[in-house]
Design a protein around this motif. Structure first.
Motif, PDB file in Angstrom:
ATOM      1  N   ALA A 126       0.856  -1.188   0.000  1.00  0.00           N
ATOM      2  CA  ALA A 126       0.000   0.000   0.000  1.00  0.00           C
ATOM      3  C   ALA A 126       0.891   1.235   0.000  1.00  0.00           C
ATOM      4  O   ALA A 126       2.038   1.189   0.454  1.00  0.00           O
ATOM      5  N   ASP A 127       0.350   2.334  -0.526  1.00  0.00           N
ATOM      6  CA  ASP A 127       1.078   3.601  -0.604  1.00  0.00           C
ATOM      7  C   ASP A 127       2.352   3.482  -1.438  1.00  0.00           C
ATOM      8  O   ASP A 127       3.320   4.206  -1.206  1.00  0.00           O
ATOM      9  N   HIS A 128       2.371   2.582  -2.383  1.00  0.00           N
ATOM     10  CA  HIS A 128       3.551   2.371  -3.203  1.00  0.00           C
ATOM     11  C   HIS A 128       3.090   2.126  -4.636  1.00  0.00           C
ATOM     12  O   HIS A 128       2.004   1.600  -4.849  1.00  0.00           O
ATOM     13  N   TRP A 129       3.935   2.467  -5.602  1.00  0.00           N
ATOM     14  CA  TRP A 129       3.474   2.319  -6.988  1.00  0.00           C
ATOM     15  C   TRP A 129       3.187   0.873  -7.351  1.00  0.00           C
ATOM     16  O   TRP A 129       2.333   0.579  -8.192  1.00  0.00           O
ATOM     17  N   ALA A 130       3.892  -0.065  -6.689  1.00  0.00           N
ATOM     18  CA  ALA A 130       3.671  -1.480  -6.998  1.00  0.00           C
ATOM     19  C   ALA A 130       2.236  -1.886  -6.653  1.00  0.00           C
ATOM     20  O   ALA A 130       1.585  -2.610  -7.415  1.00  0.00           O
ATOM     21  N   GLY A 131       1.743  -1.392  -5.518  1.00  0.00           N
ATOM     22  CA  GLY A 131       0.371  -1.682  -5.126  1.00  0.00           C
ATOM     23  C   GLY A 131      -0.620  -1.104  -6.121  1.00  0.00           C
ATOM     24  O   GLY A 131      -1.615  -1.737  -6.470  1.00  0.00           O
ATOM     25  N   VAL A 132      -0.328   0.115  -6.574  1.00  0.00           N
ATOM     26  CA  VAL A 132      -1.223   0.760  -7.536  1.00  0.00           C
ATOM     27  C   VAL A 132      -1.248  -0.033  -8.841  1.00  0.00           C
ATOM     28  O   VAL A 132      -2.310  -0.304  -9.405  1.00  0.00           O
ATOM     29  N   ALA A 133      -0.065  -0.452  -9.308  1.00  0.00           N
ATOM     30  CA  ALA A 133      -0.016  -1.230 -10.546  1.00  0.00           C
ATOM     31  C   ALA A 133      -0.803  -2.527 -10.372  1.00  0.00           C
ATOM     32  O   ALA A 133      -1.571  -2.928 -11.251  1.00  0.00           O
ATOM     33  N   LEU A 134      -0.657  -3.155  -9.209  1.00  0.00           N
ATOM     34  CA  LEU A 134      -1.397  -4.392  -8.946  1.00  0.00           C
ATOM     35  C   LEU A 134      -2.905  -4.159  -8.962  1.00  0.00           C
ATOM     36  O   LEU A 134      -3.654  -4.923  -9.573  1.00  0.00           O
ATOM     37  N   VAL A 135      -3.327  -3.098  -8.312  1.00  0.00           N
ATOM     38  CA  VAL A 135      -4.770  -2.882  -8.198  1.00  0.00           C
ATOM     39  C   VAL A 135      -5.360  -2.459  -9.546  1.00  0.00           C
ATOM     40  O   VAL A 135      -6.528  -2.693  -9.817  1.00  0.00           O
TER      41      VAL A 135
END
Lengths: 267, 420
Positions: A126-135
């Motif tokens: 969460a709060d990281h670009w990796a999480g955003v890409a995943l979501v």
């Protein structure tokens, strides 16, 4: 005769596309534009100034394009095999799997995001670009699979069977049969995925937590602005990014995909 | 995989338990109040030391260019220069901010990403009830002690919710109507005159539907008018029976003017933004909203006609205060304290008051300013569309319990929309 029909159709479509875009461009420079004036009475660059003065604009562009590219890549990697299985094989529970894969676009995104947010906090993305890409995979994967599935069904498995019987490896089947044959599917999937990823606000806001600033994070708050010029200039930028991206993809495709002449005639 | 085969037809329904489990996977967070209390016991100077070279993230609604410019062009450089704090402004709707905090609370996340949020009303009530806020912290802020009128009711209460030091007042706004003086020579002074005006000028007036904040405030004002002032509502808290029995006239009034509204009252603007657009395009001749100086920036950038003026009704003008709060899991609480203190400084507040950027009233008490600043304040021009300060002060009406907002929303649908 047939040609004339087509040109008529094209001009209608052309007008439908041209007018909204032209309207946006004019609006982005308009200061005062009240009914019943056909053109704005006063012009200004306020709309574009607000855009350029946005301190995080460049960062947001970079983040958006980066995340978009990653999302596209993961989508292709997951969507390709999944769609192939769904297109060519039948097995027990197939319709359940199909429905399951479509779920993310049937359930409201915000509900999904809230559940996923908890999980993402726990696994630390969460709060990281990796999480955003995943979501961003959530609202995109279903489309990718749909697009590739119909692509595979169009091509059929006969080329593959023939190539295999002649001793081709799986890799050769992929690079010299499916990749060139499915190039149209890749194009449409890439474009669609990128646009969807670019325009995710709620998912990005909650999972990215404001640390991940994408273009949507900057653009959406301005939608509640009364100043139409600001909205118009942002919209033009927003529309321009996917076009730029698709141009780059097109160049990559031209450089790397074999049998170009064949794919061109197939369209 | 095969386990699920039999579920085929009901597959979607079967997934709901999973979602429910995910959504309700809540557990109470570990107690970190001890650490918080420790922070609040420190000397002010130590905050400043610790906050230096740190980053403070403020999450706030970002739909107004003037407000954004105030943060980016004034506050941010000011914090950098005075305290060596880097301000990171993140535009996000308050609902989403609270949603994020609520999830973080459930997941026991002790270090979040938000240091300051801009909040009031229903959102504050939610945040307070769910223990999302750090504090009480206002007492440790030197500028709060020195410049804020700490006894004032609109600082002790936020829409009927006790503040209890969990948020510091940033500014206050009053509800005013704007009109185009080129088209309207004599604006109405009461709801009765407004009704007459609407009937004489069909199609030139409308209010946003009450699911919108501004539309709701308009109806709330009508409610005050109907029952003779907000005092009765303030005394008893939320009293549904009382308002239901005493407001027939209010709904009668709304049904009465409806056919003369914009588009014959068949539809209402869904938001203040839409109302403002109609006004800026000259379709309607009046708009309305919180912030008595809101028209100024619109006039300056040409969105509103230059002949725009404002008025309040004789029965008053609803005002409220908005606040700054620190989330329970702010990663830089000391930085947040220093930044909020700076935002409450006379300099920052007076710049905010100036119509160049924002133009809204100060969260601090003008009476407590130094003589120098008082003079400066008096010399400030708020612009031709803003009513004089004494007129606004006299008209001030407090907000009542936020539950009245929900009551108005529902009742309006039944009484006004569905009776067509």
């Amino acid at each position: 005769m047939k040609n004339r029909h087509y040109s008529f159709l094209f001009s209608i479509i052309g007008l439908l596309v041209f007018f909204p875009v032209a309207f946006l461009i004019v609006t982005s420079f308009a200061l005062q534009w009240t009914w019943p004036q056909i053109l704005p009475t006063e012009w200004s660059t306020i709309g574009w100034n607000a855009l350029i003065e946005e301190p995080k604009l460049f960062l947001a562009l970079r983040t958006s394009i980066g995340i978009g590219a990653i999302v596209v890549f993961i989508n292709l990697a997951i969507g390709f095999p999944a769609a192939k299985v769904l297109a060519f094989q039948s097995f027990k529970g197939k319709s359940f799997i199909e429905a399951f894969l479509l779920m993310p676009i049937l359930i409201p995104g915000l509900a999904v995001a809230m559940g996923l947010h908890l999980t993402m906090i726990r696994i630390g993305v969460a709060d990281h670009w990796a999480g955003v890409a995943l979501v961003h995979l959530v609202p995109t994967i279903p489309y990718t699979i749909k697009i590739f599935r119909s692509g595979f069904e169009r091509v059929g498995s006969f080329y593959e069977l023939q190539a295999l019987s002649l001793g081709a490896s799986q890799k050769e089947v992929f690079t010299s049969i499916y990749l060139p044959q499915l190039i149209t599917s890749i194009r449409s999937a890439t474009f669609l995925i990128f646009v969807i990823s670019l325009s995710q606000y709620a998912l990005t806001a909650i999972i990215g937590g404001g640390n991940v600033v994408t273009l949507a994070m900057i653009y959406f708050p301005y939608l509640s602005s009364v100043n139409n010029a600001v909205i118009a200039s942002f919209s033009l930028l927003f529309a321009g990014i996917p076009l730029l991206f698709i141009l780059i993809i097109e160049i990559v495709i031209r450089m790397f995909i074999p049998y170009r002449s064949l794919t061109n005639t197939q369209q | 995989m095969f386990k699920y085969i039999r579920l085929e037809t009901k597959n979607i329904a079967y997934l709901f338990p999973f979602i429910v489990i995910l959504l309700s996977a809540c557990s109470n967070s570990t107690d970190n109040t001890a650490v918080d209390e420790e922070i609040l016991l420190k000397e002010w100077d130590s905050y400043k030391e610790n906050a230096s070279e740190s980053e403070v993230s403020i999450f706030m609604w970002g739909g107004d260019e003037g407000i954004n410019a105030y943060m980016d062009e004034f506050v941010s450089p000011e914090l950098k220069e005075k305290h060596n704090i880097t301000l990171n402004r993140v535009a996000m709707d308050t609902n989403e901010i609270l949603q994020k905090l609520m999830n973080e609370k459930r997941a026991n996340q002790e270090e979040g990403t938000i240091d300051i949020i801009w909040i009031n009303g229903e959102n504050f009530l939610n945040a307070k009830e769910n223990d999302l806020l750090f504090g009480p912290f206002t007492e440790v802020l030197p500028n709060y002690q020195e410049y804020v009128d700490t006894e004032s009711l609109d600082i002790l209460y936020d829409f009927g919710t006790e503040v209890e030091g969990l948020e510091a007042p940033w500014g206050s706004v009053q509800f005013v109507f704007q009109y185009d003086s080129a088209k309207v020579s004599d604006p109405p002074k009461s709801f009765e005159e407004l009704s007459t005006w609407v009937k004489e000028n069909p199609g030139k007036f409308v209010y946003p539907e009450p699911s919108d904040f501004t539309g709701n405030a308009f109806l709330q004002h009508l409610l005050y008018d109907q029952i003779g002032g907000p005092d009765k509502l303030l005394e008893n808290g939320f009293d549904e029976e009382f308002v239901t029995n005493n407001t027939d006239g209010m709904w009668e009034y709304l049904r009465d003017i409806e056919p003369f509204l914009w588009r014959d009252g068949e539809t209402y603007p869904a938001s203040l933004t839409e109302l403002d657009r109609l006004y800026s395009q000259g379709e309607i001749w009046m708009t309305m909203g919180y912030n008595e100086a809101r028209a100024e920036s619109f006039i300056n950038d040409g969105t509103f006609p230059e002949s725009t003026k404002s008025f309040v009704l004789d029965s008053g003008s609803i005002g409220n205060t908005h606040f700054l709060a620190i989330p329970y899991n702010s990663p830089n609480k000391e930085g947040a304290l220093v930044a909020i203190n700076e935002l409450l400084s006379p300099e920052a507040q007076m710049t905010k008051y100036d119509t160049t950027y924002w133009g809204e009233s100060m969260g601090i008490d003008p009476e407590k300013l130094s003589n120098d600043n008082k003079e400066k304040l008096a010399a400030m021009e708020r612009g031709g569309s803003v009513l004089p300060a004494n007129e606004l002060n006299e008209a001030f009406l407090p907000e009542v319990d936020t539950q009245y907002g929900g009551w108005i929303r529902e009742k309006w649908l039944n009484e006004v929309v569905q009776t067509d």
